[in-house]
Design a protein around this motif. Structure first.
Motif, PDB file in Angstrom:
ATOM      1  N   GLY A  82       0.818  -1.208   0.000  1.00  0.00           N
ATOM      2  CA  GLY A  82       0.000   0.000   0.000  1.00  0.00           C
ATOM      3  C   GLY A  82       0.845   1.249   0.000  1.00  0.00           C
ATOM      4  N   LEU A  83       0.196   2.362   0.258  1.00  0.00           N
ATOM      5  CA  LEU A  83       0.825   3.677   0.176  1.00  0.00           C
ATOM      6  C   LEU A  83       0.355   4.542   1.332  1.00  0.00           C
ATOM      7  N   PHE A  84       1.082   5.663   1.552  1.00  0.00           N
ATOM      8  CA  PHE A  84       0.611   6.616   2.544  1.00  0.00           C
ATOM      9  C   PHE A  84       0.996   8.032   2.130  1.00  0.00           C
ATOM     10  N   GLU A  85       0.287   8.969   2.687  1.00  0.00           N
ATOM     11  CA  GLU A  85       0.543  10.392   2.491  1.00  0.00           C
ATOM     12  C   GLU A  85       0.427  11.082   3.848  1.00  0.00           C
ATOM     13  N   THR A  86       1.283  12.067   4.088  1.00  0.00           N
ATOM     14  CA  THR A  86       1.178  12.910   5.270  1.00  0.00           C
ATOM     15  C   THR A  86       1.068  14.351   4.801  1.00  0.00           C
ATOM     16  N   LEU A  87       0.060  15.061   5.283  1.00  0.00           N
ATOM     17  CA  LEU A  87      -0.143  16.442   4.853  1.00  0.00           C
ATOM     18  C   LEU A  87      -0.555  17.312   6.028  1.00  0.00           C
ATOM     19  N   ARG A  88      -0.284  18.573   5.902  1.00  0.00           N
ATOM     20  CA  ARG A  88      -0.675  19.548   6.911  1.00  0.00           C
ATOM     21  C   ARG A  88      -2.094  20.041   6.654  1.00  0.00           C
ATOM     22  N   PHE A  89      -2.754  20.487   7.729  1.00  0.00           N
ATOM     23  CA  PHE A  89      -3.991  21.225   7.559  1.00  0.00           C
ATOM     24  C   PHE A  89      -3.957  22.439   8.473  1.00  0.00           C
ATOM     25  N   ASP A  90      -4.654  23.478   8.050  1.00  0.00           N
ATOM     26  CA  ASP A  90      -4.658  24.736   8.785  1.00  0.00           C
ATOM     27  C   ASP A  90      -6.040  25.366   8.657  1.00  0.00           C
ATOM     28  N   ALA A  91      -6.566  25.824   9.778  1.00  0.00           N
ATOM     29  CA  ALA A  91      -7.893  26.453   9.804  1.00  0.00           C
ATOM     30  C   ALA A  91      -8.942  25.568   9.140  1.00  0.00           C
ATOM     31  N   GLY A  92      -8.858  24.266   9.389  1.00  0.00           N
ATOM     32  CA  GLY A  92      -9.834  23.333   8.846  1.00  0.00           C
ATOM     33  C   GLY A  92      -9.667  22.992   7.390  1.00  0.00           C
ATOM     34  N   ARG A  93      -8.526  23.356   6.786  1.00  0.00           N
ATOM     35  CA  ARG A  93      -8.326  23.124   5.352  1.00  0.00           C
ATOM     36  C   ARG A  93      -7.058  22.321   5.107  1.00  0.00           C
TER      37      ARG A  93
ATOM     38  N   PRO B  15     -13.104  20.550  12.614  1.00  0.00           N
ATOM     39  CA  PRO B  15     -13.289  21.157  13.938  1.00  0.00           C
ATOM     40  C   PRO B  15     -11.975  21.598  14.596  1.00  0.00           C
ATOM     41  N   HIS B  16     -10.840  21.484  13.912  1.00  0.00           N
ATOM     42  CA  HIS B  16      -9.541  21.709  14.554  1.00  0.00           C
ATOM     43  C   HIS B  16      -8.775  22.819  13.824  1.00  0.00           C
ATOM     44  N   PRO B  17      -7.981  23.589  14.566  1.00  0.00           N
ATOM     45  CA  PRO B  17      -7.284  24.719  13.945  1.00  0.00           C
ATOM     46  C   PRO B  17      -6.135  24.322  13.030  1.00  0.00           C
ATOM     47  N   GLY B  18      -5.454  23.226  13.339  1.00  0.00           N
ATOM     48  CA  GLY B  18      -4.331  22.832  12.508  1.00  0.00           C
ATOM     49  C   GLY B  18      -3.663  21.575  13.017  1.00  0.00           C
ATOM     50  N   GLY B  19      -2.826  20.967  12.176  1.00  0.00           N
ATOM     51  CA  GLY B  19      -2.124  19.752  12.559  1.00  0.00           C
ATOM     52  C   GLY B  19      -1.700  18.977  11.330  1.00  0.00           C
ATOM     53  N   LEU B  20      -1.562  17.680  11.513  1.00  0.00           N
ATOM     54  CA  LEU B  20      -1.171  16.791  10.426  1.00  0.00           C
ATOM     55  C   LEU B  20      -2.262  15.764  10.168  1.00  0.00           C
ATOM     56  N   LEU B  21      -2.395  15.388   8.914  1.00  0.00           N
ATOM     57  CA  LEU B  21      -3.284  14.306   8.499  1.00  0.00           C
ATOM     58  C   LEU B  21      -2.444  13.224   7.827  1.00  0.00           C
ATOM     59  N   LYS B  22      -2.810  11.986   8.069  1.00  0.00           N
ATOM     60  CA  LYS B  22      -2.122  10.875   7.411  1.00  0.00           C
ATOM     61  C   LYS B  22      -3.146   9.988   6.729  1.00  0.00           C
ATOM     62  N   ILE B  23      -2.870   9.682   5.471  1.00  0.00           N
ATOM     63  CA  ILE B  23      -3.700   8.783   4.678  1.00  0.00           C
ATOM     64  C   ILE B  23      -2.927   7.490   4.457  1.00  0.00           C
ATOM     65  N   LEU B  24      -3.565   6.370   4.700  1.00  0.00           N
ATOM     66  CA  LEU B  24      -3.011   5.064   4.344  1.00  0.00           C
ATOM     67  C   LEU B  24      -4.006   4.335   3.461  1.00  0.00           C
ATOM     68  N   VAL B  25      -3.526   3.791   2.365  1.00  0.00           N
ATOM     69  CA  VAL B  25      -4.363   2.992   1.467  1.00  0.00           C
ATOM     70  C   VAL B  25      -3.638   1.688   1.197  1.00  0.00           C
ATOM     71  N   THR B  26      -4.303   0.566   1.486  1.00  0.00           N
ATOM     72  CA  THR B  26      -3.733  -0.742   1.186  1.00  0.00           C
ATOM     73  C   THR B  26      -4.573  -1.428   0.107  1.00  0.00           C
ATOM     74  N   ARG B  27      -4.025  -2.504  -0.414  1.00  0.00           N
ATOM     75  CA  ARG B  27      -4.760  -3.243  -1.441  1.00  0.00           C
ATOM     76  C   ARG B  27      -6.055  -3.830  -0.865  1.00  0.00           C
TER      77      ARG B  27
END
Length: 270
Positions: A21-32, A71-83
């Motif tokens: 599978g694969l993963f992505e890590t991305l930032r979010f800020d002000a709910g975006r 609902p959150h001001p900011g942080g990190l999001l992580k996506i994981l997708v497996t077969r």
């Protein structure tokens, strides 16, 4: 997990069994989510490379990411997708799939002096194997990076990793840029390494600004002759390097410029 709250993955999931599978890590800020489409494009490219079907998957992820960060001001999001879940064996037959997981984390806290004074990098001895089929994508098999990161304790924020032929590739969790004679250079990632989203932003922005930016093979002795170095990743953005091995590096205007390019891209892209 697959649109529902959860904390566990089936032991028959191929991501658990084989790192399939694969993963992505991305930032979010002000709910975006920031640079969302760039991350999803890289994920799509990786899914195609691994032959994982993804009909409608990206739209589901867009909705779930928006819900998770709203609902959150900011942080990190992580996506994981497996077969997905399947039986024993390497053949990619699954009972149902793919499996998708979205996680939210607090913003990492990096010391201010890293960005003001630069960081010292650790020269890793672990080498990355050459596999063009997997080069560039962010697949779940990260054992090489784990071994490289285990070489030092917390006195270094990052290390530099080379391939089996001794060419510089990347950091354990970041990409590398070298400044030399008014041009930017970054390792070519056609045989190994991860093509970072922030790296792509810097390359695109440099080209638009009329600054030569070359993706090329870089030897370790060339790093010693560089005018400046900086690292990039989603978490810390752009980080200046002050020392690698016995070589010291001064601050350089291109580092601040790269940081401005990234901030502009984050403002303009969702």
């Amino acid at each position: 997990m697959n649109g529902q709250p959860g904390v566990s993955v089936a032991v028959t999931d191929r991501g658990f069994s084989y790192g399939d599978g694969l993963f992505e890590t991305l930032r979010f800020d002000a709910g975006r989510p920031l640079l969302l489409e760039r991350h999803l494009q890289r994920l799509q490219h990786g899914l195609e490379r691994l032959l994982i079907p993804a009909d409608g998957l990206l739209d589901l992820l867009r909705d779930e990411l928006a819900m998770l960060c709203r609902p959150h001001p900011g942080g990190l999001l992580k996506i994981l997708v497996t077969r997905g879940e399947g039986g024993r064996g390497y053949w990619g037959k699954v009972d149902r799939g793919p499996t998708r997981v979205v996680q939210r984390f607090a913003s990492p806290d990096y010391p201010r002096q890293w960005f003001e004074q630069g960081v010292e990098l650790f020269p890793c001895q672990t080498r990355l194997g050459l596999n063009p089929r997997l080069a560039g994508i962010k697949h779940l098999n990260r054992l090489e990076q784990i071994l490289a990161r285990s070489e030092w304790q917390d006195q270094y924020p990052e290390g530099v990793v080379c391939d089996l032929e001794g060419y510089v590739v990347e950091g354990t969790m970041s990409n590398l840029f070298m400044v030399k004679n008014g041009a930017l250079y970054t390792p070519k990632l056609d045989r190994c390494g991860v093509a970072g989203v922030v790296r792509a932003v810097i390359i695109d922005s440099a080209n638009k600004a009329g600054i030569d930016c070359h993706e090329t093979r870089i030897r370790q002795d060339q790093l010693a002759q560089a005018d400046a170095l900086f690292m990039t990743n989603t978490g810390f953005g752009v980080l200046p390097v002050k020392r690698l091995g016995e070589q010291n590096y001064p601050s350089h205007p291109y580092t601040a410029m790269a940081r401005e390019w990234l901030e502009e891209a984050r403002r303009c892209e969702c």
